[in-house]
Motif scaffolding. Structure first.
Motif, PDB file in Angstrom:
ATOM      1  N   THR A 107      -4.958 -11.259  -5.012  1.00 22.64           N
ATOM      2  CA  THR A 107      -3.554 -11.035  -5.353  1.00 22.64           C
ATOM      3  C   THR A 107      -3.286 -11.149  -6.854  1.00 22.64           C
ATOM      4  O   THR A 107      -2.132 -11.147  -7.276  1.00 22.64           O
ATOM      5  N   ARG A 108      -4.321 -11.224  -7.642  1.00 27.75           N
ATOM      6  CA  ARG A 108      -4.162 -11.468  -9.079  1.00 27.75           C
ATOM      7  C   ARG A 108      -3.351 -10.364  -9.768  1.00 27.75           C
ATOM      8  O   ARG A 108      -2.466 -10.650 -10.573  1.00 27.75           O
ATOM      9  N   LEU A 109      -3.629  -9.102  -9.462  1.00 25.92           N
ATOM     10  CA  LEU A 109      -2.950  -8.007 -10.144  1.00 25.92           C
ATOM     11  C   LEU A 109      -1.454  -8.018  -9.825  1.00 25.92           C
ATOM     12  O   LEU A 109      -0.616  -7.943 -10.738  1.00 25.92           O
ATOM     13  N   VAL A 110      -1.098  -8.106  -8.545  1.00 25.44           N
ATOM     14  CA  VAL A 110       0.316  -8.132  -8.170  1.00 25.44           C
ATOM     15  C   VAL A 110       0.998  -9.352  -8.781  1.00 25.44           C
ATOM     16  O   VAL A 110       2.125  -9.270  -9.286  1.00 25.44           O
ATOM     17  N   ARG A 111       0.322 -10.490  -8.767  1.00 28.36           N
ATOM     18  CA  ARG A 111       0.906 -11.725  -9.295  1.00 28.36           C
ATOM     19  C   ARG A 111       1.169 -11.604 -10.797  1.00 28.36           C
ATOM     20  O   ARG A 111       2.225 -12.028 -11.289  1.00 28.36           O
ATOM     21  N   ASP A 148      -8.480  -2.514  -4.498  1.00 33.02           N
ATOM     22  CA  ASP A 148      -8.207  -2.491  -5.939  1.00 33.02           C
ATOM     23  C   ASP A 148      -7.068  -3.424  -6.340  1.00 33.02           C
ATOM     24  O   ASP A 148      -6.748  -3.549  -7.517  1.00 33.02           O
ATOM     25  N   GLY A 149      -6.428  -4.072  -5.355  1.00 31.50           N
ATOM     26  CA  GLY A 149      -5.380  -5.036  -5.659  1.00 31.50           C
ATOM     27  C   GLY A 149      -4.011  -4.451  -5.944  1.00 31.50           C
ATOM     28  O   GLY A 149      -3.083  -5.188  -6.262  1.00 31.50           O
ATOM     29  N   THR A 150      -3.832  -3.129  -5.813  1.00 28.49           N
ATOM     30  CA  THR A 150      -2.541  -2.507  -6.132  1.00 28.49           C
ATOM     31  C   THR A 150      -1.591  -2.483  -4.942  1.00 28.49           C
ATOM     32  O   THR A 150      -0.411  -2.185  -5.104  1.00 28.49           O
ATOM     33  N   LEU A 151      -2.081  -2.766  -3.745  1.00 32.73           N
ATOM     34  CA  LEU A 151      -1.260  -2.761  -2.540  1.00 32.73           C
ATOM     35  C   LEU A 151      -1.319  -4.142  -1.897  1.00 32.73           C
ATOM     36  O   LEU A 151      -2.397  -4.704  -1.731  1.00 32.73           O
ATOM     37  N   GLN A 164       6.251  -5.689   8.720  1.00 33.54           N
ATOM     38  CA  GLN A 164       5.289  -5.681   7.626  1.00 33.54           C
ATOM     39  C   GLN A 164       5.915  -5.000   6.409  1.00 33.54           C
ATOM     40  O   GLN A 164       6.430  -3.880   6.504  1.00 33.54           O
ATOM     41  N   VAL A 165       5.862  -5.670   5.271  1.00 28.61           N
ATOM     42  CA  VAL A 165       6.386  -5.132   4.012  1.00 28.61           C
ATOM     43  C   VAL A 165       5.212  -4.748   3.123  1.00 28.61           C
ATOM     44  O   VAL A 165       4.224  -5.483   3.033  1.00 28.61           O
ATOM     45  N   LEU A 166       5.323  -3.604   2.483  1.00 25.88           N
ATOM     46  CA  LEU A 166       4.291  -3.134   1.564  1.00 25.88           C
ATOM     47  C   LEU A 166       4.816  -3.225   0.140  1.00 25.88           C
ATOM     48  O   LEU A 166       5.907  -2.745  -0.162  1.00 25.88           O
ATOM     49  N   CYS A 167       4.030  -3.840  -0.735  1.00 27.56           N
ATOM     50  CA  CYS A 167       4.339  -3.933  -2.165  1.00 27.56           C
ATOM     51  C   CYS A 167       3.321  -3.083  -2.922  1.00 27.56           C
ATOM     52  O   CYS A 167       2.112  -3.273  -2.766  1.00 27.56           O
ATOM     53  N   VAL A 168       3.806  -2.144  -3.719  1.00 26.48           N
ATOM     54  CA  VAL A 168       2.944  -1.206  -4.446  1.00 26.48           C
ATOM     55  C   VAL A 168       3.103  -1.442  -5.948  1.00 26.48           C
ATOM     56  O   VAL A 168       4.219  -1.417  -6.469  1.00 26.48           O
ATOM     57  N   VAL A 169       2.006  -1.654  -6.654  1.00 25.10           N
ATOM     58  CA  VAL A 169       2.020  -1.780  -8.110  1.00 25.10           C
ATOM     59  C   VAL A 169       2.015  -0.381  -8.719  1.00 25.10           C
ATOM     60  O   VAL A 169       1.123   0.428  -8.428  1.00 25.10           O
ATOM     61  N   HIS A 171       2.260   2.292 -12.215  1.00 25.67           N
ATOM     62  CA  HIS A 171       1.685   2.329 -13.558  1.00 25.67           C
ATOM     63  C   HIS A 171       2.689   1.924 -14.634  1.00 25.67           C
ATOM     64  O   HIS A 171       2.297   1.568 -15.740  1.00 25.67           O
ATOM     65  N   ASP A 172       3.997   1.997 -14.323  1.00 23.17           N
ATOM     66  CA  ASP A 172       5.009   1.672 -15.331  1.00 23.17           C
ATOM     67  C   ASP A 172       5.435   0.207 -15.275  1.00 23.17           C
ATOM     68  O   ASP A 172       6.548  -0.133 -15.644  1.00 23.17           O
ATOM     69  N   ARG A 173       4.537  -0.663 -14.811  1.00 23.42           N
ATOM     70  CA  ARG A 173       4.795  -2.102 -14.722  1.00 23.42           C
ATOM     71  C   ARG A 173       5.982  -2.388 -13.809  1.00 23.42           C
ATOM     72  O   ARG A 173       6.869  -3.191 -14.117  1.00 23.42           O
ATOM     73  N   SER A 174       6.005  -1.709 -12.675  1.00 20.35           N
ATOM     74  CA  SER A 174       7.052  -1.933 -11.691  1.00 20.35           C
ATOM     75  C   SER A 174       6.419  -2.120 -10.320  1.00 20.35           C
ATOM     76  O   SER A 174       5.249  -1.801 -10.116  1.00 20.35           O
ATOM     77  N   LEU A 175       7.216  -2.653  -9.400  1.00 20.81           N
ATOM     78  CA  LEU A 175       6.795  -2.820  -8.014  1.00 20.81           C
ATOM     79  C   LEU A 175       7.732  -2.018  -7.128  1.00 20.81           C
ATOM     80  O   LEU A 175       8.944  -1.989  -7.347  1.00 20.81           O
ATOM     81  N   SER A 176       7.174  -1.372  -6.125  1.00 20.12           N
ATOM     82  CA  SER A 176       7.970  -0.694  -5.108  1.00 20.12           C
ATOM     83  C   SER A 176       7.751  -1.408  -3.784  1.00 20.12           C
ATOM     84  O   SER A 176       6.614  -1.699  -3.410  1.00 20.12           O
ATOM     85  N   LEU A 177       8.846  -1.693  -3.079  1.00 18.80           N
ATOM     86  CA  LEU A 177       8.785  -2.405  -1.809  1.00 18.80           C
ATOM     87  C   LEU A 177       9.318  -1.509  -0.703  1.00 18.80           C
ATOM     88  O   LEU A 177      10.367  -0.865  -0.867  1.00 18.80           O
ATOM     89  N   MET A 178       8.614  -1.472   0.422  1.00 25.18           N
ATOM     90  CA  MET A 178       9.023  -0.642   1.552  1.00 25.18           C
ATOM     91  C   MET A 178       8.437  -1.222   2.828  1.00 25.18           C
ATOM     92  O   MET A 178       7.517  -2.040   2.778  1.00 25.18           O
ATOM     93  N   THR A 179       8.975  -0.808   3.970  1.00 20.09           N
ATOM     94  CA  THR A 179       8.375  -1.233   5.222  1.00 20.09           C
ATOM     95  C   THR A 179       7.146  -0.380   5.484  1.00 20.09           C
ATOM     96  O   THR A 179       7.042   0.756   5.022  1.00 20.09           O
ATOM     97  N   ILE A 180       6.219  -0.943   6.234  1.00 18.53           N
ATOM     98  CA  ILE A 180       4.940  -0.268   6.450  1.00 18.53           C
ATOM     99  C   ILE A 180       5.080   0.943   7.356  1.00 18.53           C
ATOM    100  O   ILE A 180       4.189   1.782   7.434  1.00 18.53           O
ATOM    101  N   ASP A 181       6.237   1.070   8.040  1.00 20.99           N
ATOM    102  CA  ASP A 181       6.407   2.175   8.984  1.00 20.99           C
ATOM    103  C   ASP A 181       7.165   3.354   8.386  1.00 20.99           C
ATOM    104  O   ASP A 181       7.620   4.224   9.109  1.00 20.99           O
TER     105      ASP A 181
END
Length: 288
Positions: A107-111, A148-151, A164-169, A171-181
């Motif tokens: 979880t290092r990259l997301v953190r 790769d630690g981006t998801l 289930q929630v998906l967090c996506v890293v 390239h513009d130093r942002s996070l996108s959050l969405m449900t897995i479905d």
């Protein structure tokens, strides 16, 4: 601290519940088919990943202000469907997951992006197979990160039901959050990893771009917009390696993204830009 500890304990309980639910379904299949546990588990995980996604979402809501109040130090965007579940709850859950896994390299990259505001690497290499494996685990109710630690996938309890929630890293130093479905989620992620074409959507028409496309008022432009507020050669879309970018060509009216005038930007799934009064939307998903 008591509240954080309570939420962390609740999260651990949610993970244990998800694992118990998966084990129960595997045992039920074993009882019906006589398969080994490994074989039955593979079928259960695969069947969960194959379930239809019911929601087709491109729009993302910027909730950075609320994320900042909870100690996150990057831009955060969320799908409207997930925002309706309570973005503060989702953000607090994400923060607790990252704080609770300090020291875990997975979880290092997301953190670092979320809690330190660090820039992600310019080039992150992953594979389609890695994304598919990650999504299979997530659909089966198992959290964790992609290779790769981006998801990052993590469970959250909503009205007594685990989602289930998906967090996506990004390239513009942002996070996108969405449900897995979310519908077409797998295709969106795969298209971003292996983009063959990007599609420009303008006034109901789709323009496939493999290498470059010019936008402007001049007749020689690939996309001609006959409006005096649009420069003769206003902007261009071009490919660099495995990514697509949009670039302003010194226009008078400028190129706007989320209300801000920009010079260029890497194109992400669902991005929308404004030229004068016109909206240019982009997707990597073929219209099938």
């Amino acid at each position: 601290m008591h509240g954080v500890a309570a939420r962390r304990e609740k999260w651990r309980g949610s993970e244990m519940t998800a694992k118990r639910d998966l084990k129960k379904r595997v045992r039920e299949r074993q009882a019906k088919t006589g398969e080994s546990y490994v074989t039955a588990r593979r079928h259960v995980v695969g069947a969960a990943a194959a379930k239809p996604r019911a929601i087709d979402v491109i729009e993302l809501v910027d909730i950075t202000d609320r994320a900042t109040e909870l100690g996150l130090r990057c831009t955060v965007r969320i799908t409207p469907q997930l925002d309706e579940l309570g973005c503060e709850v989702v953000l607090a859950r994400l923060r607790d997951v990252l704080v609770g896994t300090v020291g875990d390299p997975a979880t290092r990259l997301v953190r670092r992006v979320a809690l330190e505001g660090a820039e992600p690497p310019r080039r992150i290499r992953t594979s389609a197979e890695s994304i598919r494996r990650f999504l299979q685990r997530a659909h089966a109710g198992l959290g964790g990160t992609s290779d790769d630690g981006t998801l990052l996938a993590f469970p959250i309890a909503v009205d007594g039901e685990l989602r289930q929630v998906l967090c996506v890293v990004r390239h513009d130093r942002s996070l996108s959050l969405m449900t897995i479905d979310e519908q077409a989620l797998e295709r969106r992620l795969l298209a971003a990893v292996e983009p063959r074409l990007v599609y420009l959507v303008y006034e109901g028409r789709r323009y496939p771009i493999a290498a470059e496309l010019t936008i402007g008022r001049a007749p020689g432009c690939d996309l001609q917009i006959r409006d005096g507020n649009v420069s003769r050669r206003h902007a261009t879309v071009l490919r660099r390696g495995d990514a697509f970018y949009i670039k302003d060509l010194g226009s008078l009216a400028g190129l706007r993204y989320r209300g801000v005038t920009i010079e260029n930007k890497r194109i992400e799934e669902g991005d929308a830009f404004q030229i004068a009064e016109y909206t240019l939307a982009f997707t990597f998903i073929a219209n099938d």
